[in-house]
Design an enzyme around this catalytic site. Structure first.
Site, short mmCIF file in Angstrom:
data_model
loop_
_atom_site.label_atom_id
_atom_site.label_comp_id
_atom_site.label_asym_id
_atom_site.label_seq_id
_atom_site.Cartn_x
_atom_site.Cartn_y
_atom_site.Cartn_z
N GLU A 149 0.81 -1.22 0.00
CA GLU A 149 0.00 0.00 0.00
C GLU A 149 0.84 1.28 0.00
O GLU A 149 0.74 2.13 0.89
CB GLU A 149 -0.95 0.00 1.20
CG GLU A 149 -2.00 -1.09 1.14
CD GLU A 149 -2.97 -1.08 2.31
OE1 GLU A 149 -4.06 -1.65 2.17
OE2 GLU A 149 -2.63 -0.50 3.37
N GLU A 303 -7.07 -7.48 -0.80
CA GLU A 303 -7.55 -7.40 0.58
C GLU A 303 -9.01 -6.95 0.59
O GLU A 303 -9.42 -6.10 -0.19
CB GLU A 303 -6.74 -6.38 1.40
CG GLU A 303 -5.31 -6.76 1.71
CD GLU A 303 -4.64 -5.73 2.61
OE1 GLU A 303 -5.36 -4.98 3.31
OE2 GLU A 303 -3.40 -5.66 2.61
#
Length: 665
Positions: A149, A303
């Site tokens: 991320e 995710e």
């Protein structure tokens, strides 16, 4: 797309190092029960792998990789560089990032590194090299997961390393200081530069910083983060040229230019966390389409939460059936894998109340785990779907640099923001079951029947010429207010608004009239009066025809929405922010004229999405309502989830999903 990719991937982040080894055996049993075939590991393990600068310890990771291989579970092996260990921050304090006020961030959470720290980059590269050397031939290895991320918490740094890096970046971009002065319009406010070293980062200034300085800084930081990714990727490719490499993006994430990054990845993945308090989270659905569009190929949902997250002010749990429904929503829009954060809910740490596939209770009969097991075993039936393309005749232009420019300070209205302008268009198309691709301004437009470009404030002359050619050759184009205004150097196109689009749209906008926050006015349309918000303007027709007119104040009677025949096509302009009912009617009219139709007619709240593989078509039917719904499929077809032939009228239970397999003749 993936190494030996023959099945639909299912699993999640697996962090066995957080648990006693006695739990691992139980994990393997439960994973098999849930249909898990793929897990992400080693994402936040740097401190365990490297207790000090000279020492490496891979004993725990060796056991984990071997255990996965023995149980037939593939590994998305991460490089562990997302959270530097405490010793690194202590030994190299300038590796820590600095905020706009000049304060240095401290370790103790994650992502505490400056994107331009040479010490961080050197030590990260050394670690990645050791991981690649050790596991390059391991049977569990399926894919490499670089960092995690990027830009989630630290997307900007204002340290001296970044200042020097920015100056070097500017030299490479502009070549001469005079070119920079011209691009930055530095004669305004006496900002002219004579030496590169005079240029600072756009940090804390008395008032508005130079707009181009701000935009170049955002591009520089994006490049800086991408350089770290490419450094790790290149090391991995040296050892395993055939193993896919990626990092997990974050969808509608402003700091990281997804199109820019996708060119450097073998596949695109992203992390989706819609808010269960929203009945239908259209922004997350839009992000699925955007993520797929970055490479125009299937993606992985890397995710999502099995239930609730832990980082909102109020963290709603997903109601029964919602996790399954939203997982299939991702698959319908191009996902070839569904993953979670995380496998087992953590006992400690900052995310201990973030749901896992296995809850704190470990209860196999909990609703949470039963839904995980149901979904995992259903997804085994989607092997035929993997690799198939998403069908769309419509595109929306998406440009990160335009996003950055539009939302800079000192614009006519702070209410005009990028995603809030795009989302109503996407939501209308989604509810009408019209498939959407997102395209970068540099991409070809010809394969699409209709192209929408809301809030396209920053427009290059090249793109404007491309739009004109597209419309003249028969395409349908629509944009809205405050579009075509400035070029790539944040300089306004002279001669009247909407600047770059004037000829294409056949209008001249004399002046903007932004509305007060909360104000509601009316326009007169062919469908009756409609409410408008945010924006009005004085439009003059220069070849276009009016489709709607303002009703309030000095603008009463002047055009609000226009259409312009241009060559074989047509260009539409919406000079305000109308209510969704009118926008839906207008877009339906445009789509009808362009001969764009949904694959099937369906009741409101039932989504129909199409994936195609040659002559094989997969119709996803998703019931987003809490009522039983019926869809006329126009024939009887095999259904993949339940494994039976569906009747011509398909019955969908509340929040249910069915996938019809259609062979086109």
């Amino acid at each position: 797309m993936l190494k030996k990719h023959e099945k639909f991937y299912y699993g999640g982040d697996y962090n066995p190092e957080q648990w006693d080894e006695s739990v691992w055996k139980e994990d393997m049993r439960l994973m098999k029960k849930a249909g898990v075939n793929y897990v992400s590991i080693n994402i936040f393990s740097w401190a365990r792998l490297q207790p000090d600068e000279e020492t490496y310890d891979f004993s725990t990771l060796d056991k984990i990789m071997d255990m996965l291989a023995e149980n037939g579970i593939g590994a998305d092996l991460a490089t562990a560089t997302a959270a530097p260990p405490a010793w690194l921050s202590r030994k190299y304090p300038d590796s820590l990032p600095v905020d706009k006020d000049g304060s240095r961030f401290l370790p103790g959470s994650r992502q505490h590194y400056c994107p331009n720290s040479k010490d961080y980059a050197r030590l990260a590269a050394k670690l990645v090299r050791k991981i690649a050397e050790r596991y390059k031939s391991h049977p569990a290895l399926v894919m490499w997961h670089v960092n995690n991320e990027y830009g989630c918490h630290i997307s900007e740094c204002y340290c001296d390393n970044c200042k020097k890096g920015f100056q070097t970046w500017l030299k490479e971009k502009y070549g001469t200081i005079e070119n920079l002065n011209k691009s930055w319009s530095t004669d305004f406010w006496s900002q002219r530069y004579y030496e590169w070293e005079e240029i600072c980062l756009p940090g804390k200034t008395p008032t508005f910083a130079n707009p181009m300085q701000q935009l170049d800084y955002k591009a520089f930081m994006d490049d800086s983060l991408l350089a770290l990714y490419k450094m790790e990727r290149d090391i991995l490719k040296t050892y395993t040229p055939d193993v896919p490499v990626m990092t997990n993006l974050m969808g509608l994430h402003k700091p990281v230019d997804g199109f820019h990054w996708a060119k450097e990845m073998d596949l695109v993945t992203w992390d989706a966390y819609p808010d269960p308090f929203e009945d239908i989270p259209y922004a997350q659905f839009m992000a699925h389409d955007l993520t797929r569009s970055l490479k125009k190929q299937p993606f992985l949902l890397m995710e999502q939460a099995a239930g609730a997250v832990n980082w909102r002010a109020q963290n709603a749990v997903k109601a029964p059936g919602v996790m399954r429904l939203w997982s299939y929503e991702a698959a319908a829009h191009g996902a070839d894998g569904i993953m979670f954060f995380q496998w087992r809910a953590s006992q400690g740490g900052a995310e201990k109340f973030h749901s896992g596939m296995v809850p704190h209770s470990g209860d196999e009969e909990s609703r949470n785990f039963r839904e995980v097991v149901q979904l995992g075993n259903e997804l085994k039936n989607l092997e035929k779907v993997t690799g198939s393309a998403y069908a769309s005749d419509v595109a929306i232009v998406f440009d990160w640099k335009n996003w950055w420019a539009l939302e800079l300070d000192s614009k006519p209205s702070s209410l005009v923001t990028y995603i809030k302008q795009l989302l109503p268009f996407y939501r209308v198309l989604h509810t009408q079951n019209i498939g959407v691709d997102f395209i970068h301004p540099d991409e070809a437009m010809d394969r699409y029947k209709v192209v929408f470009a809301p809030a396209s404030y920053r427009v290059t002359k090249t793109f404007a010429d491309k739009v004109k050619a597209y419309v003249e050759n028969g395409g349908y184009f629509a944009t809205n207010f405050f579009s075509g205004i400035a070029d790539e150097n944040e300089r306004v196109y002279l001669g009247g608004y909407p600047g770059a689009y004037r000829d294409i749209l056949g209008i001249y906008v004399e002046e903007f009239a932004p509305m007060k926050k909360g104000a509601v006015h009316q326009i007169r349309t062919g469908y009756g009066d409609a409410a408008i918000r945010v924006w009005e303007e004085k439009i003059h027709l220069k070849g276009a025809e009016a489709l709607a007119w303002f009703k309030d104040g000095y603008l009463a009677g002047s055009p609000a929405v226009t259409a312009h025949h241009c060559g074989k096509g047509k260009a539409y302009y919406i000079g305000t922010q109308p209510d969704e009912q009118y926008l839906s009617s207008l877009l339906k009219e445009i789509l009808k004229e362009a001969d764009v139709r949904p694959a099937l007619d369906a009741p409101r709240g039932v989504e129909v999405a199409v994936r195609k593989n040659g002559h094989e078509k997969f119709l996803f039917l998703l019931n987003h309502t809490d009522q039983v719904q019926f869809v006329d499929a126009g024939g009887t077809y095999p259904e993949l989830i339940y494994g039976r032939t569906e009747a011509e009228t398909v019955r969908l239970s509340p929040r249910d999903v069915k996938i019809l397999q259609v062979i086109e003749k």
